[in-house]
Design a protein around this motif. Sequence first.
Motif, PDB file in Angstrom:
ATOM      1  N   GLU A 106       0.824  -1.209   0.000  1.00  0.00           N
ATOM      2  CA  GLU A 106       0.000   0.000   0.000  1.00  0.00           C
ATOM      3  C   GLU A 106       0.861   1.263   0.000  1.00  0.00           C
ATOM      4  O   GLU A 106       0.582   2.230  -0.717  1.00  0.00           O
ATOM      5  CB  GLU A 106      -0.943   0.000   1.202  1.00  0.00           C
ATOM      6  CG  GLU A 106      -2.092  -0.975   1.077  1.00  0.00           C
ATOM      7  CD  GLU A 106      -3.135  -0.774   2.171  1.00  0.00           C
ATOM      8  OE1 GLU A 106      -3.028   0.214   2.926  1.00  0.00           O
ATOM      9  OE2 GLU A 106      -4.052  -1.597   2.271  1.00  0.00           O
ATOM     10  N   ALA A 107       1.909   1.265   0.824  1.00  0.00           N
ATOM     11  CA  ALA A 107       2.771   2.445   0.911  1.00  0.00           C
ATOM     12  C   ALA A 107       3.479   2.701  -0.412  1.00  0.00           C
ATOM     13  O   ALA A 107       3.634   3.853  -0.839  1.00  0.00           O
ATOM     14  CB  ALA A 107       3.790   2.261   2.031  1.00  0.00           C
ATOM     15  N   ASP A 114       2.328  10.804  -2.785  1.00  0.00           N
ATOM     16  CA  ASP A 114       2.532  11.404  -1.470  1.00  0.00           C
ATOM     17  C   ASP A 114       3.763  10.771  -0.837  1.00  0.00           C
ATOM     18  O   ASP A 114       3.710   9.637  -0.347  1.00  0.00           O
ATOM     19  CB  ASP A 114       1.297  11.184  -0.586  1.00  0.00           C
ATOM     20  CG  ASP A 114       1.328  12.023   0.679  1.00  0.00           C
ATOM     21  OD1 ASP A 114       2.428  12.449   1.069  1.00  0.00           O
ATOM     22  OD2 ASP A 114       0.261  12.250   1.275  1.00  0.00           O
ATOM     23  N   THR A 115       4.871  11.499  -0.863  1.00  0.00           N
ATOM     24  CA  THR A 115       6.132  10.931  -0.389  1.00  0.00           C
ATOM     25  C   THR A 115       6.150  10.675   1.110  1.00  0.00           C
ATOM     26  O   THR A 115       7.087  10.059   1.613  1.00  0.00           O
ATOM     27  CB  THR A 115       7.303  11.872  -0.747  1.00  0.00           C
ATOM     28  OG1 THR A 115       7.046  13.176  -0.182  1.00  0.00           O
ATOM     29  CG2 THR A 115       7.444  12.011  -2.246  1.00  0.00           C
ATOM     30  N   ARG A 116       5.107  11.133   1.844  1.00  0.00           N
ATOM     31  CA  ARG A 116       5.068  10.858   3.283  1.00  0.00           C
ATOM     32  C   ARG A 116       5.033   9.365   3.566  1.00  0.00           C
ATOM     33  O   ARG A 116       5.423   8.925   4.650  1.00  0.00           O
ATOM     34  CB  ARG A 116       3.834  11.496   3.915  1.00  0.00           C
ATOM     35  CG  ARG A 116       3.834  13.013   3.942  1.00  0.00           C
ATOM     36  CD  ARG A 116       2.583  13.505   4.634  1.00  0.00           C
ATOM     37  NE  ARG A 116       1.385  12.959   4.014  1.00  0.00           N
ATOM     38  CZ  ARG A 116       0.175  13.001   4.570  1.00  0.00           C
ATOM     39  NH1 ARG A 116       0.020  13.545   5.766  1.00  0.00           N
ATOM     40  NH2 ARG A 116      -0.866  12.491   3.927  1.00  0.00           N
ATOM     41  N   GLU A 122       9.367   1.676   3.601  1.00  0.00           N
ATOM     42  CA  GLU A 122      10.715   1.176   3.894  1.00  0.00           C
ATOM     43  C   GLU A 122      10.735   0.437   5.224  1.00  0.00           C
ATOM     44  O   GLU A 122      11.342  -0.642   5.340  1.00  0.00           O
ATOM     45  CB  GLU A 122      11.699   2.351   3.923  1.00  0.00           C
ATOM     46  CG  GLU A 122      11.906   3.008   2.566  1.00  0.00           C
ATOM     47  CD  GLU A 122      12.709   4.296   2.664  1.00  0.00           C
ATOM     48  OE1 GLU A 122      13.070   4.674   3.808  1.00  0.00           O
ATOM     49  OE2 GLU A 122      12.978   4.915   1.618  1.00  0.00           O
ATOM     50  N   ALA A 123      10.073   1.006   6.226  1.00  0.00           N
ATOM     51  CA  ALA A 123      10.041   0.355   7.542  1.00  0.00           C
ATOM     52  C   ALA A 123       9.320  -0.978   7.466  1.00  0.00           C
ATOM     53  O   ALA A 123       9.762  -1.974   8.059  1.00  0.00           O
ATOM     54  CB  ALA A 123       9.360   1.271   8.556  1.00  0.00           C
ATOM     55  N   ALA A 124       8.200  -1.022   6.737  1.00  0.00           N
ATOM     56  CA  ALA A 124       7.444  -2.272   6.617  1.00  0.00           C
ATOM     57  C   ALA A 124       8.272  -3.353   5.945  1.00  0.00           C
ATOM     58  O   ALA A 124       8.234  -4.529   6.348  1.00  0.00           O
ATOM     59  CB  ALA A 124       6.149  -2.025   5.835  1.00  0.00           C
TER      60      ALA A 124
END
Length: 335
Positions: A106-107, A114-116, A122-124
Amino acid sequence: MRSAHFPLAVLVSLSLTTSILASPDAFAAGVDPGKATPVQREQAQSRFLKGRKLYDARDYAGAAEEFRASHDIVASPNSLLFLARSLRQKGDLVAAYVEFDKARVEAKELARDDTRYEKAGEAATIERDALASKLGFVVVDVENPTEQTTLKIGGDTIRRAGWSEPAPVVPGTTSIEVDTPGRAPVTTSVTVSAGQTEHTRLDAQSGASTTTEAPAPPPPANSDRSGLRTGAYIAGGVGAAGLITFVVAGLMNNRTYGSLEDACGKAPCPESKNDDISKGKTQQTIANIGLVVGLLGAGAGVTLFVLSQPRKQAPAAARTQVVLGATGISLRGSF
């Protein structure tokens, strides 16, 4: 306000991930963040913040409920990321792995506009991959199924789209069941170690089963030569120290004998200069020893370094066991 445009490849990847475990909660999802109304965003934000408070208080079960509810309102990858972390903290590693992967997909899609969401993705990915080494994976190929055939792995029903995808399982013995109406269930079990993948083929009609253990990853190519590489570095260090000693002692020796020549000329030096003469000889000896040690150390270092270079490994052969039978055998971040 961004428009929703999920490419087919991304939708396929996401559907494969979410089809691993067919729990009702696995498919509930809210509106796209770019299409959420102010009310929906505030509701989702409120549930997310409640989840964060519970997470910080180590109430991981309660936090998971809040993060899931937040995602059911607005499908933010950040909610899934913290949902996965909550599941991991309370020990549900399989479900955590699935949610980390959903958050990653999803990210990645949302980050295009939306670069947020890039950091969430990356963390996921990092946290999902870290879990992979603690889980086993099972791939089941179901042969000759009917439209009514179902597959369960470890008691969880697997949606048909995910039958040939690696399903995460807790290391140990995992049950597999293929059920076709009008026929006896086909059951087997596999034992999977952490980081290992088992491939199983089950015939929904005959009950024949084949289990193939994926080969363990080969050891690092230079694992048996790490001692030589360490020795090369040590020898190189000794050689460098020896050469430095040679240079320093040689300079001191030249200075000492230069002073003696100035004081004595070509005539023999008086006894008052015996200490200086002795010091010069000592410096010369040290310089000679430093040169020998430097050359030997450098030579040994180069030789050991060459010998420590990795050799190519032959691929390990897979081990296969075939069993036939009617029933088979065995961020912290904002929302």
